[in-house]
Design a protein around this motif. Structure first.
Motif, mmCIF file in Angstrom:
data_model
loop_
_atom_site.group_PDB
_atom_site.id
_atom_site.type_symbol
_atom_site.label_atom_id
_atom_site.label_comp_id
_atom_site.label_asym_id
_atom_site.label_seq_id
_atom_site.Cartn_x
_atom_site.Cartn_y
_atom_site.Cartn_z
ATOM 1 N N ARG A 36 0.931 -1.146 -0.104
ATOM 2 C CA ARG A 36 -0.081 -0.021 0.018
ATOM 3 C C ARG A 36 0.684 1.215 0.005
ATOM 4 N N LEU A 37 2.059 1.013 0.498
ATOM 5 C CA LEU A 37 2.800 2.351 0.666
ATOM 6 C C LEU A 37 4.073 2.495 -0.749
ATOM 7 N N PRO A 61 9.832 -3.676 -5.754
ATOM 8 C CA PRO A 61 9.265 -2.199 -5.882
ATOM 9 C C PRO A 61 8.013 -2.083 -6.898
ATOM 10 N N GLU A 62 8.094 -2.978 -7.714
ATOM 11 C CA GLU A 62 6.765 -2.912 -8.575
ATOM 12 C C GLU A 62 5.437 -3.251 -7.875
ATOM 13 N N LEU A 63 5.458 -3.729 -6.815
ATOM 14 C CA LEU A 63 4.332 -4.122 -6.002
ATOM 15 C C LEU A 63 4.012 -3.190 -5.053
ATOM 16 N N HIS A 64 4.576 -2.186 -4.818
ATOM 17 C CA HIS A 64 4.375 -0.910 -3.959
ATOM 18 C C HIS A 64 3.315 0.003 -4.489
ATOM 19 N N ALA A 65 2.786 0.821 -3.656
ATOM 20 C CA ALA A 65 1.693 1.770 -3.972
ATOM 21 C C ALA A 65 0.473 1.364 -4.720
ATOM 22 N N GLN A 66 0.139 0.099 -4.339
ATOM 23 C CA GLN A 66 -1.256 -0.393 -4.871
ATOM 24 C C GLN A 66 -2.356 0.242 -4.109
ATOM 25 N N ARG A 67 -3.608 0.595 -4.776
ATOM 26 C CA ARG A 67 -4.632 1.105 -4.088
ATOM 27 C C ARG A 67 -5.645 -0.129 -3.639
ATOM 28 N N PHE A 68 -6.019 -0.194 -2.604
ATOM 29 C CA PHE A 68 -6.902 -1.109 -1.798
ATOM 30 C C PHE A 68 -7.435 -0.550 -0.538
ATOM 31 N N SER A 69 -8.807 -1.162 -0.289
ATOM 32 C CA SER A 69 -9.506 -0.566 0.903
ATOM 33 C C SER A 69 -8.859 -1.304 1.968
ATOM 34 N N LEU A 70 -9.457 -0.883 3.391
ATOM 35 C CA LEU A 70 -9.012 -1.445 4.472
ATOM 36 C C LEU A 70 -9.573 -2.934 4.339
ATOM 37 N N ASP A 71 -10.835 -3.163 3.861
ATOM 38 C CA ASP A 71 -11.343 -4.628 3.992
ATOM 39 C C ASP A 71 -10.480 -5.308 2.866
ATOM 40 N N GLU A 72 -10.201 -4.890 1.978
ATOM 41 C CA GLU A 72 -9.260 -5.546 1.056
ATOM 42 C C GLU A 72 -7.652 -6.001 1.559
ATOM 43 N N PHE A 73 -7.439 -4.955 2.389
ATOM 44 C CA PHE A 73 -6.336 -5.172 3.344
ATOM 45 C C PHE A 73 -6.312 -6.389 4.203
ATOM 46 N N TYR A 74 -7.352 -6.292 4.938
ATOM 47 C CA TYR A 74 -7.466 -7.434 5.908
ATOM 48 C C TYR A 74 -7.761 -8.999 5.144
ATOM 49 N N GLN A 75 -8.591 -8.855 3.893
ATOM 50 C CA GLN A 75 -8.609 -10.011 3.143
ATOM 51 C C GLN A 75 -7.270 -10.535 2.880
ATOM 52 N N LEU A 76 -6.387 -9.493 2.227
ATOM 53 C CA LEU A 76 -4.934 -10.095 1.993
ATOM 54 C C LEU A 76 -4.218 -10.404 3.311
ATOM 55 N N VAL A 77 -4.255 -10.105 4.166
ATOM 56 C CA VAL A 77 -3.517 -10.472 5.500
ATOM 57 C C VAL A 77 -3.999 -11.951 5.885
ATOM 58 N N ALA A 78 -5.353 -11.993 5.810
ATOM 59 C CA ALA A 78 -6.059 -13.418 6.222
ATOM 60 C C ALA A 78 -5.542 -14.446 5.299
ATOM 61 N N THR A 79 -5.130 -14.037 4.029
ATOM 62 C CA THR A 79 -4.707 -15.027 2.865
ATOM 63 C C THR A 79 -3.330 -15.414 3.158
ATOM 64 N N ARG A 80 -2.604 -14.152 3.639
ATOM 65 C CA ARG A 80 -1.120 -14.557 3.802
ATOM 66 C C ARG A 80 -0.711 -15.082 5.022
ATOM 67 N N GLU A 81 -1.722 -14.783 6.082
ATOM 68 C CA GLU A 81 -1.269 -15.391 7.426
ATOM 69 C C GLU A 81 -1.093 -17.064 7.541
ATOM 70 N N PRO A 82 -1.747 -17.677 7.284
ATOM 71 C CA PRO A 82 -3.364 -17.766 6.871
ATOM 72 C C PRO A 82 -4.038 -17.746 8.341
ATOM 73 N N LEU A 115 -2.140 6.676 3.290
ATOM 74 C CA LEU A 115 -3.188 5.921 3.522
ATOM 75 C C LEU A 115 -4.509 6.628 3.665
ATOM 76 N N PRO A 116 -5.503 5.924 3.361
ATOM 77 C CA PRO A 116 -6.901 6.588 3.481
ATOM 78 C C PRO A 116 -7.009 6.651 5.109
ATOM 79 N N LEU A 117 -7.964 7.337 5.592
ATOM 80 C CA LEU A 117 -8.186 7.707 6.770
ATOM 81 C C LEU A 117 -8.550 6.327 7.610
ATOM 82 N N GLU A 118 -9.324 5.418 7.329
ATOM 83 C CA GLU A 118 -9.415 3.949 7.993
ATOM 84 C C GLU A 118 -8.396 3.580 8.562
ATOM 85 N N PHE A 119 -7.115 3.466 7.763
ATOM 86 C CA PHE A 119 -5.896 3.057 7.890
ATOM 87 C C PHE A 119 -5.250 3.568 9.157
ATOM 88 N N ARG A 120 -5.491 5.029 8.924
ATOM 89 C CA ARG A 120 -4.752 5.942 9.616
ATOM 90 C C ARG A 120 -5.152 5.798 11.323
#
Length: 131
Positions: A36-37, A61-82, A115-120
């Motif tokens: 996201r950064l 580097p090419e994976l940085h600065a992607q746009r996704f919502s907080l919900d999408e962030f959580y989904q990605l974390v859940a997949t990675r953790e798992p 980051l959007p406010l919801e992340f902050r």
């Protein structure tokens, strides 16, 4: 903050059974945050963390600065953790709170500006509790 302290705080706040589970939550959350950064900001953030934790922000580097919502962030974390999605939310919140305590106020401002406010609100929550 030392590596052991960071991991211990995450383990305690996320109510994880082991250090390994805490490290998995940290890895999943920070790798996703790094996407996201911008590359430069992820590098600056990593420089303020213990090497063993900052390494999780070092993605291609090419994976940085992607746009996704907080919900999408959580989904990605859940997949990675798992982890179950609700558990992943709890774990990611713990990691972001500890991150907010572990780095300088200036660095928090820098990452929050990307980051959007919801992340902050999540990242700043830990800083506000302990200032």
């Amino acid at each position: 903050m030392r590596y052991e302290d960071f991991v211990g705080q995450v383990q305690h706040r996320a109510q994880l059974a082991s250090t390994g589970e805490a490290v998995g939550a940290i890895r999943a959350t920070l790798e996703t945050l790094a996407e996201r950064l911008t590359f430069e900001e992820a590098r600056d953030l990593a420089a303020q963390l213990p090497k063993e934790i900052g390494i999780h922000l070092a993605i291609m580097p090419e994976l940085h600065a992607q746009r996704f919502s907080l919900d999408e962030f959580y989904q990605l974390v859940a997949t990675r953790e798992p982890a179950d999605p609700l558990d992943a939310i709890h774990h990611a919140r713990a990691v972001l709170e500890v991150l907010g305590e572990a780095v300088s106020a200036g660095e928090i401002q820098d990452i929050c500006s990307q980051l959007p406010l919801e992340f902050r609100e999540l990242i700043e929550a830990g800083k506000l509790k302990h200032d």
